[in-house]
Design a protein around this motif. Structure first.
Motif: not given
Lengths: 382, 299
Positions: A148, A236-238, A369-370, A372, B102, B115-116
């Motif tokens: 990640t 952890n979140l995106c 990046f991504g 993350n 990723n 967003h998780g």
């Protein structure tokens, strides 16, 4: 609430081989970055880099495995695990570039010999690095390779903790590996994210990052009754604002910080200090500073460790955690002498000498990046 | 009655590949309803599989994204390596960013507005199993209530070279697949497929001990042998725990690495299996094992 305890570590960075040598070096000024020269056609690109101490960039495959295998051995020895405990343990690796340095060297060598060469023919399996580390140390438990980007080994710690909490394993070996490779170096060069003046997180003169190398390993196990650092929680979140930069308004950074606090059962005012991600890039430092301000009305001391070791990408999670814990165990909060001595436009100030600290609760942030985003909360109080 | 982890939906892309891996941009546009630009086939296939899984539904924004692959975005990595070393050109910035594994999770999350948590997991033989276990751990720890879990494996031209990378014979059929599951915590109803557990074992003795302790009912338990479990070992394991029914979901597939990713969807779709339990077992060459167990709630 107490989760996995940190039982022993191994570390090799630009500061040295061995945890103690790394911690000793944090009491000095950050080292001056060297340069790795990469030839691309007729052009030579000078890439600022902090390479592994006493491991020159020769015999790429041998230096890779020697460094990576050694830190796992150091961590196992420092944790005092028996052979049976090692055998049953999980290996949870976090890395961004895996062993691409080796694949590059093989392909480049084949081309130089004038052979009809194709990339990744010697190995195209992303799990080989973890497999090799596991075999080298007789580890037969679950094996994860988490990719990640710059949060990889921080996320590896979250899953190692979950494996232990679930009762599936008693110990996990969390590993971060990031070794110099030309694609990463030239990729960041192409993105104009490399700094000519060293890494200066949150500083008015910040201009980007220095490539760092690290091999790091941390043994985690069931909570202990007595002292020592342990994980309190994490999240952890995106962030889907952008693939290469966090939302500069700080909202997504604040979300993951708050979620980690909630996972730890804590309020912001209970945090003793923060280890920032601090990539020294214009946008990411802006987002991180804004995110911290949104959560903390009274910002606790903030430190940044990348000036000492460069940006070690997927390895920075466990690497910077080991450095931070090592300093705190000696009673100090890390400094960044000569960097961000006065509050910059981002209103962050970094300590100029190591600050004496008592045991406490600390938050460590990592962004990659991504989109993350990861935040860890660790403590050396109950 | 406590909540369980329900397989709400699944979606798959699978295609044998002849001599040239197919251009999937049109299929991607048709499936997603818009063209996603400046990404390679790997990310397009991730999006296609995920979109087929989700269908017309909208996963809640807190949904997590897990992805697994044994070799990742091989084509992008090859392109960047060839560009740099064979053609002496700098990596293109976007190609470089898309070498980050990723990136595929990011594009899936962005497309669905998620967003998780976001996690890419790989491994030599158990990449899908470990991604599924990572998702399960997050459900168990209360971190996640909804998750997309994908397994994606592609090939790269020329196929003769790629077969050699995979250790396959020159005429071995190869394929590509993008398998996706949508897992949600909730109250299971009749006909639902429920993920019960994902486990890894240091050796065969540990596997057998666990299976015997679980005491599966032979009449309602199906053994699904994973692609790296030998036929002989599968038969021996079945005999040791007295299982006679198998679930052969891989019978006609061309080779790709992550076939385990298709098992749960096939189990959910199969007729007349309500009340049955699926035990999927895989192995690696070192004699380690991984399994997952799911059951169909009886009508």
């Amino acid at each position: 609430m107490s989760r996995s305890a940190f039982l022993g570590a191994g570390l090799h960075t630009a500061l040295g081989a061995g945890v103690a040598r790394n911690i000793d070096a944090l009491f000095s000024t950050p080292p001056k970055a060297g340069a790795a020269d990469i030839r691309v056609g007729e052009e030579t690109v000078h890439v600022p880099a902090l390479l592994l101490h006493e491991r020159p960039l020769v015999d790429i495959e041998a230096r890779f495995w020697a460094a990576a295998e050694a830190v796992v051995g150091e961590a196992i020895a420092n944790a005092g695990l028996s052979a049976d405990e090692v055998r049953e343990a999980a290996l949870v690796l976090g890395t961004s570039s895996l062993d691409i340095a080796i694949s590059e060297a093989i392909y480049e060598g084949e081309l130089a010999e004038g052979r009809e060469a194709h990339p990744l023919t010697a190995n195209s399996t992303m799990g080989r690095l973890a497999q090799r580390l596991r075999k080298a140390h007789g580890i037969r438990g679950p094996e994860y390779t988490i990719c990640t980007a710059c949060t990889a080994s921080a996320n590896a710690l979250i899953y190692a903790d979950a494996l232990i909490a679930s009762g599936r394993v008693r110990h996990a070996i969390v590993v971060g590996v990031e070794i110099f490779n030309k694609i990463t170096a030239l990729g960041f060069h192409g993105l104009e994210l490399l700094a000519p003046n060293g890494m200066r997180p949150f500083d008015a003169a910040r201009a980007g990052l220095t490539l760092g190398e690290s091999c790091a390993a941390l043994i985690v196990g069931a909570p202990k009754q007595s002292g020592g650092f342990h994980l309190r929680g994490g999240a952890n979140l995106c962030d889907i604002f952008g693939i290469s930069a966090a939302n500069p308004d700080g909202s997504t950074v604040a979300d993951v910080i708050r979620m980690a606090l909630a996972d730890s059962g804590l309020q912001p005012e209970q945090i003793t200090g923060i280890k920032a991600h601090g990539t020294a890039s214009l946008l990411n430092d802006e987002a991180e500073a804004a995110g911290m301000r949104l959560v903390f009305s009274d910002l606790p001391p903030v430190c940044a460790l990348k000036p000492f070791i460069g940006h070690t990408f997927g390895a920075c999670g466990v690497t910077e955690l080991i450095l931070f814990c090592g300093m705190a165990e000696r009673g100090y909060f890390p400094a960044a002498p000569g960097i961000c001595a006065e509050p910059s436009d981002l209103e962050i100030r970094l300590p100029q000498t190591p600050l004496p600290i008592e045991p406490g609760i600390f938050q460590l942030n990592f962004f990659g990046f991504g989109g993350n985003n990861t935040s860890l909360v660790i403590a050396n109080v109950g | 009655m406590s909540d369980e982890i329900i397989l709400r939906a699944h979606g798959d892309y699978y295609a044998p590949v002849g001599e040239t891996p197919p251009d999937v941009r049109d299929l991607s546009k048709q499936t997603l309803g818009k063209q996603v630009r400046r990404v390679g086939r790997f990310i397009h296939l991730a999006l296609i599989g995920a979109a087929r899984c989700v269908g017309a539904a909208a996963p809640p924004p807190h949904t997590a994204t897990f992805m697994s692959s044994r070799r990742g975005d091989l084509e992008t990595n090859i392109e960047v390596l060839e560009e740099l070393f064979a053609r002496a050109q700098m990596p293109k910035p976007l190609s470089f960013i898309n070498t980050v594994s990723n990136a595929s999770c990011y594009y899936v999350a962005r497309h669905f507005g998620l967003h998780g948590r976001s996690c890419f997991v790989t491994g030599v033989c158990f990449s899908f199993e470990m991604a599924l276990q990572a998702a399960l751990l997050d459900f168990e720890m209360g971190q996640v209530r909804s998750a997309l879990v994908g397994g994606l494996d592609t090939v790269a031209a020329p196929l003769a070279i790629d077969r050699a990378r995979l250790g396959l014979s020159p005429d071995a059929p190869v394929g590509e697949a993008s398998h996706w599951l949508w897992l949600e915590r909730g109250q299971a109803a009749a006909g639902d497929t429920v993920l019960e557990t994902v486990e890894a074992f240091t050796d065969r003795a540990a596997l057998i001990a666990w299976l015997k302790a679980r005491d599966f009912a032979p009449e309602t338990t199906l053994l699904a042998p994973g692609q790296f479990l030998s036929d002989a070992d599968a038969a021996a394991i079945a005999a040791e725990i007295s299982l006679t029914r198998t679930f052969a979901y891989r019978a006609d597939l061309a080779y790709y690495d992550g076939q385990a990713g298709g098992a749960l969807g096939a189990f959910k779709s199969a007729n007349d299996l309500d009340g049955c339990t699926l035990t999927h077992i895989n192995a690696d060459p070192e004699g380690r094992y991984a399994l997952f167990v799911a059951r169909r709630v009886d009508a």
